[in-house]
Design a protein around this motif. Structure first.
Motif, short mmCIF file in Angstrom:
data_model
loop_
_atom_site.label_atom_id
_atom_site.label_comp_id
_atom_site.label_asym_id
_atom_site.label_seq_id
_atom_site.Cartn_x
_atom_site.Cartn_y
_atom_site.Cartn_z
N GLY A 57 -48.61 70.35 -22.83
CA GLY A 57 -48.23 70.46 -21.43
C GLY A 57 -46.82 70.99 -21.23
O GLY A 57 -46.32 71.05 -20.11
N GLY A 58 -46.17 71.36 -22.34
CA GLY A 58 -44.82 71.91 -22.27
C GLY A 58 -43.74 70.87 -22.06
O GLY A 58 -42.62 71.21 -21.68
N LEU A 59 -44.06 69.60 -22.32
CA LEU A 59 -43.09 68.53 -22.10
C LEU A 59 -42.56 67.97 -23.41
O LEU A 59 -43.21 68.07 -24.45
CB LEU A 59 -43.74 67.38 -21.32
N SER A 90 -38.86 55.34 -14.62
CA SER A 90 -38.76 55.99 -13.31
C SER A 90 -39.46 57.33 -13.39
O SER A 90 -40.16 57.61 -14.35
CB SER A 90 -37.29 56.14 -12.91
N GLY A 91 -39.22 58.19 -12.44
CA GLY A 91 -39.90 59.47 -12.39
C GLY A 91 -39.76 60.31 -13.64
O GLY A 91 -40.73 60.89 -14.12
N ILE A 114 -34.54 57.68 -22.55
CA ILE A 114 -35.09 59.00 -22.85
C ILE A 114 -35.49 59.67 -21.55
O ILE A 114 -35.87 59.00 -20.58
CB ILE A 114 -36.27 58.93 -23.84
N ALA A 115 -35.37 60.98 -21.53
CA ALA A 115 -35.72 61.76 -20.34
C ALA A 115 -36.83 62.74 -20.68
O ALA A 115 -36.83 63.36 -21.75
CB ALA A 115 -34.49 62.52 -19.84
N CYS A 116 -37.75 62.88 -19.77
CA CYS A 116 -38.82 63.86 -19.91
C CYS A 116 -38.28 65.21 -19.41
O CYS A 116 -37.71 65.29 -18.31
CB CYS A 116 -40.02 63.43 -19.08
N VAL A 117 -38.43 66.24 -20.23
CA VAL A 117 -37.93 67.57 -19.87
C VAL A 117 -38.99 68.63 -20.16
O VAL A 117 -39.90 68.42 -20.96
CB VAL A 117 -36.62 67.93 -20.61
N ARG A 126 -41.06 65.36 -14.25
CA ARG A 126 -41.66 64.03 -14.04
C ARG A 126 -42.51 63.67 -15.25
O ARG A 126 -43.18 64.52 -15.83
CB ARG A 126 -42.50 64.02 -12.78
N ILE A 127 -42.46 62.41 -15.60
CA ILE A 127 -43.33 61.89 -16.64
C ILE A 127 -44.76 61.98 -16.10
O ILE A 127 -45.00 61.66 -14.93
CB ILE A 127 -42.96 60.43 -16.97
N PRO A 128 -45.71 62.44 -16.92
CA PRO A 128 -47.10 62.52 -16.43
C PRO A 128 -47.55 61.18 -15.83
O PRO A 128 -47.22 60.10 -16.34
CB PRO A 128 -47.89 62.85 -17.70
N ARG A 129 -48.27 61.28 -14.73
CA ARG A 129 -48.67 60.12 -13.93
C ARG A 129 -49.34 59.02 -14.76
O ARG A 129 -48.99 57.85 -14.63
CB ARG A 129 -49.61 60.58 -12.82
#
Length: 142
Positions: A57-59, A90-91, A114-117, A126-129
């Motif tokens: 997903g490119g994340l 969080s988001g 950690i941050a989703c990028v 955003r982190i996948p739902r």
């Protein structure tokens, strides 16, 4: 490796090898971050959100903040337990408490965010739902 993550904490056994130590046989300080990275990666895999689900997903996740406190050293051939337990999601970020123990003795405590990028731009995403829902459920004790 502990597979039950229902109580929110994951534990990964790590053996200390000579490559992890300095000339005195004590674990070099930066290697605790490597041990924690392994535990986080395995934890996400256990939750169903390993690299195989993120990368297509490119994340990706990157460390945004790290604060560690060292209490006692680990030594060559010690068997350690490295834990990962999320306490905020969080988001785009997840904050985890990570501990390194030798038996019951606490060696290192860390707070890692950690941050989703986006894997190409390195901009926050955003982190996948479904992943976010799973993490929030673990944090809530569900």
């Amino acid at each position: 490796m502990r597979r039950d993550v229902s109580d929110g904490e994951f534990s990964l056994p790590v053996r200390v090898y000579i490559e992890d130590t300095d000339a005195g046989g004590i674990v070099y300080y930066v290697n605790y971050l490597k041990f924690m990275e392994r535990a986080r990666t395995e934890y996400l895999r256990e939750l169903g959100s390993g690299w195989d689900t993120l990368l297509p997903g490119g994340l990706m996740f990157v460390v945004r903040d790290a604060a560690l406190t060292w209490y006692a050293p680990a030594r060559l051939d010690d068997l350690l337990s490295v834990t990962a337990a999320p306490h905020r999601a969080s988001g785009a970020t997840v904050a985890l408490t990570q501990l390194v123990r030798r038996g019951a003795e606490l060696l290192v405590a860390g707070e890692i965010t950690i941050a989703c990028v986006d894997g190409g731009t390195l901009r926050p995403r955003r982190i996948p739902r479904d992943m976010l829902a799973t993490l929030r459920g673990v944090i809530a004790g569900e």
